[in-house]
Design a protein around this motif. Structure first.
Motif, PDB file in Angstrom:
ATOM      1  N   UNK A  93     -30.136 -19.577  13.564  1.00  0.00           N
ATOM      2  CA  UNK A  93     -31.573 -19.856  13.632  1.00  0.00           C
ATOM      3  C   UNK A  93     -32.372 -18.645  14.170  1.00  0.00           C
ATOM      4  N   UNK A  94     -33.500 -18.299  13.756  1.00  0.00           N
ATOM      5  CA  UNK A  94     -34.340 -16.991  14.076  1.00  0.00           C
ATOM      6  C   UNK A  94     -35.636 -17.457  14.382  1.00  0.00           C
ATOM      7  N   UNK A  95     -36.609 -16.694  14.997  1.00  0.00           N
ATOM      8  CA  UNK A  95     -37.888 -16.778  15.223  1.00  0.00           C
ATOM      9  C   UNK A  95     -38.435 -16.714  13.794  1.00  0.00           C
ATOM     10  N   UNK A  96     -39.471 -17.407  13.484  1.00  0.00           N
ATOM     11  CA  UNK A  96     -40.321 -17.199  12.223  1.00  0.00           C
ATOM     12  C   UNK A  96     -41.659 -16.774  12.569  1.00  0.00           C
ATOM     13  N   UNK A  97     -41.935 -15.457  12.339  1.00  0.00           N
ATOM     14  CA  UNK A  97     -43.181 -14.965  12.756  1.00  0.00           C
ATOM     15  C   UNK A  97     -44.180 -15.405  11.662  1.00  0.00           C
ATOM     16  N   UNK A  98     -43.936 -15.891  10.428  1.00  0.00           N
ATOM     17  CA  UNK A  98     -45.103 -16.356   9.523  1.00  0.00           C
ATOM     18  C   UNK A  98     -45.510 -17.901   9.964  1.00  0.00           C
ATOM     19  N   UNK A  99     -44.854 -18.235  10.797  1.00  0.00           N
ATOM     20  CA  UNK A  99     -45.380 -19.900  11.215  1.00  0.00           C
ATOM     21  C   UNK A  99     -46.865 -20.038  11.729  1.00  0.00           C
ATOM     22  N   UNK A 100     -47.649 -18.967  12.227  1.00  0.00           N
ATOM     23  CA  UNK A 100     -48.851 -19.009  12.433  1.00  0.00           C
ATOM     24  C   UNK A 100     -49.431 -17.551  12.126  1.00  0.00           C
ATOM     25  N   UNK A 101     -50.811 -17.670  12.084  1.00  0.00           N
ATOM     26  CA  UNK A 101     -51.512 -16.134  12.196  1.00  0.00           C
ATOM     27  C   UNK A 101     -52.345 -16.063  13.493  1.00  0.00           C
ATOM     28  N   UNK A 102     -52.496 -14.647  13.838  1.00  0.00           N
ATOM     29  CA  UNK A 102     -53.487 -14.506  14.840  1.00  0.00           C
ATOM     30  C   UNK A 102     -54.796 -13.563  14.168  1.00  0.00           C
ATOM     31  N   UNK A 103     -55.859 -13.594  14.679  1.00  0.00           N
ATOM     32  CA  UNK A 103     -56.829 -12.749  14.336  1.00  0.00           C
ATOM     33  C   UNK A 103     -57.171 -11.904  15.585  1.00  0.00           C
ATOM     34  N   UNK A 104     -57.548 -10.705  15.000  1.00  0.00           N
ATOM     35  CA  UNK A 104     -57.615  -9.464  16.149  1.00  0.00           C
ATOM     36  C   UNK A 104     -58.751  -8.794  15.458  1.00  0.00           C
ATOM     37  N   UNK A 105     -59.569  -8.253  16.664  1.00  0.00           N
ATOM     38  CA  UNK A 105     -60.640  -7.411  16.450  1.00  0.00           C
ATOM     39  C   UNK A 105     -60.733  -6.187  17.521  1.00  0.00           C
TER      40      UNK A 105
END
Length: 397
Positions: free
Chosen positions: A72-84
Motif C-alpha cells: 500500500x502507498x499514499x494516494x496524492x490524488x485523494x484530495x486537492x488543495x487550493x493555493x494562491x
C-alpha cells in the motif's frame, strides 16, 4: 526492516498516514515492523485509510512462499488543495494534489491595493474555474493556502500594517475564504511560502535555508531544522527593512530611512534608471533593460546585489544557512544580481559560515509561491490529529 521503530501507537490512522506520505509502498507486515503495532491494528488503520482514499493498493511484494502480500502507498490524488500567491502587482492561483503537484493554474496582473474583497473575490472565482477544469468539487478540498505581500500574523492569518496593501490591515482573510469556500484557510507572507516551495521541491535535504525575494520589495523566508521559522509574531526574515549605512538620506515607504528595500529593490532601481533617462516602471522593466545589454541597468543590478550582500553577510553570521536562494522578478536579470551578493557575502562573512554555503538562483521560479502555499495547508490538514478528526478514528483506536 532496517532503521528504528517509529512509535505511532499513541495515535490513530493519521500517524500511519504521516509515515506513508513518503510514497514508498509497504506491506502490512513492513508497517507493523516500522511502528511496533500489531498486524491487526495495522490492518484496521489501513482499511480506514483505504476507505477514505488516502492510501491505495501498490502491487504485491515478492513472495517468500504462498500468496504474495499486498503493498500500500499514499494516494496524492485523494484530495486537492487550493493555493494562491498574491504579489504587489500580480496574482497566481493553483490547484494541487496532496504531493504539491500543480494540476492547474492561472496568473493575472492584479493590484493588491484594490483591497481585500476585490482581490479575494478574484481569487475565489479563479478557484472555482480551476476546480471545474480538473473535474474536482467542493468535497475534494483539503484546504486553502495563501501568501500575501506584507507582514502577516500567521496564527490569525491577518495582515498587520502592510505598507503596500491599503485596506488589508487586520482583515480576516481566513474567515472570508472559509465562509465562501467551506474549508480551512491558512495565510502567510509571500516570501515564507516561496521559501517553503523552494525547500520542498529543490532542497529537501537542506536543514537550514534562506530564501530571498527581490522584486517590488525585498524579503526573506527562513527554513530552520527543515521547518519554516516565523519568529514570535511571524515577522522573522523581514530583511528589506534593515538599514544600510550609506542610505541614510533615502526614505522608505515604511517611514524609516536607509532601508535595504528603498535602495536595492526592483522599484528603487526602476526609479533611479528613470531619473537617468531610462524609463522603467517595475522590476520587469529593469530585467528587460539588463537583458538588453543596458550598461546602466547592469551596473544598477550588480550594485543592488552588493547592497543585499551587505545585509546577508550579517544574516549568514547570525543564521548560518547552508543554502541562500535568490528569487523574485529581479533575479531574472541573470547572474549580475547573484554575483554582487556572492562578492560581498563571501568577503564579509566568517570562513566557517561560508565554507559550505551555496548562493543560488531559484529553481522553482514563479511556482515557488503556489507550491509553498499548497504545502503549508497540506501539512496542516494531514497532521495526524487533523486526519484522525476528519476520519473519526480517535474513538475507534
Amino acid at each position: 526492516m532496517e532503521g528504528p521503530v517509529i512509535n505511532v501507537g499513541d495515535s490513530g490512522a493519521g500517524a500511519l498516514l504521516h509515515l506513508m506520505r513518503d510514497g514508498q509502498p509497504r506491506t502490512r507486515a513492513e508497517l507493523a515492523g516500522l511502528t511496533g503495532l500489531a498486524r491487526s491494528t495495522i490492518a484496521q488503520r489501513i482499511d480506514t485509510l483505504l476507505g477514505a482514499g488516502f492510501v491505495g493498493p501498490a502491487g504485491e511484494a515478492t513472495s517468500t512462499g504462498g500468496r504474495p502480500p499486498a503493498r500500500f502507498a499514499f494516494n496524492p490524488a485523494a484530495r486537492v488543495a487550493l493555493a494562491a500567491d498574491i504579489g504587489a502587482t500580480h496574482g497566481r492561483v493553483a490547484v494541487t494534489d496532496l504531493a504539491g503537484r500543480v494540476l492547474a493554474e492561472h496568473r493575472d496582473e492584479l493590484d493588491v491595493a484594490l483591497g481585500p474583497e476585490t482581490v479575494l473575490d478574484w481569487m475565489i472565482e479563479r478557484f472555482h474555474e480551476l476546480l471545474a477544469g480538473v473535474g474536482r468539487g467542493q468535497r475534494d478540498l483539503i484546504g486553502i493556502g495563501v501568501g500575501l505581500p506584507g507582514p502577516v500574523e500567521h496564527s490569525s492569518g491577518r495582515p498587520v500594517n502592510p505598507p503596500i496593501m491599503p485596506g488589508w490591515d487586520n482583515f480576516d482573510v481566513q474567515g472570508y475564504l472559509r465562509e465562501r469556500l467551506g474549508v480551512a484557510a491558512l495565510v502567510d507572507n509571500d516570501v515564507n511560502i516561496m521559501a517553503l516551495g523552494e525547500h520542498f521541491t529543490q532542497w529537501p535535504a537542506a536543514a537550514h535555508l534562506m530564501f530571498v525575494k527581490v522584486a517590488t520589495g525585498i524579503g526573506s523566508g527562513l527554513i530552520s531544522h527543515g521547518r519554516l521559522h516565523r519568529g514570535a509574531q511571524g515577522a522573522a526574515g523581514d530583511l528589506g527593512h534593515l538599514q544600510l549605512p550609506h542610505g541614510a538620506d533615502i526614505v522608505c515607504r515604511c517611514g524609516n530611512t536607509g532601508c535595504l528595500e528603498a535602495i536595492a529593490s526592483g522599484a528603487a532601481i526602476a526609479a533611479r534608471l528613470t531619473g537617468q533617462g531610462l524609463p522603467a516602471k517595475s522590476s520587469r522593466d529593469v530585467v528587460t533593460l539588463a537583458r538588453g545589454g543596458s550598461v546602466e541597468a547592469l551596473h544598477a543590478v550588480r550594485q543592488a546585489g552588493r547592497d543585499i550582500g551587505e545585509v546577508l553577510a550579517a544574516a549568514v553570521s547570525l543564521f548560518n544557512p547552508s543554502v541562500i536562494v535568490i528569487g523574485g522578478s529581479l533575479a531574472r536579470a541573470g547572474e549580475h544580481l547573484i554575483a554582487g551578493v556572492r562578492e560581498v557575502v563571501y568577503r564579509r562573512s566568517l570562513p566557517l559560515a561560508t565554507q559550505d554555503l551555496r548562493i543560488v538562483q531559484s529553481r522553482t521560479g514563479d511556482r515557488a509561491g503556489v507550491i509553498g502555499a499548497a504545502v503549508m495547508v497540506i501539512d496542516h490538514a494531514l497532521a495526524p490529529s487533523q486526519v484522525d478528526a476528519m476520519l473519526g478514528t480517535q474513538s475507534a483506536r
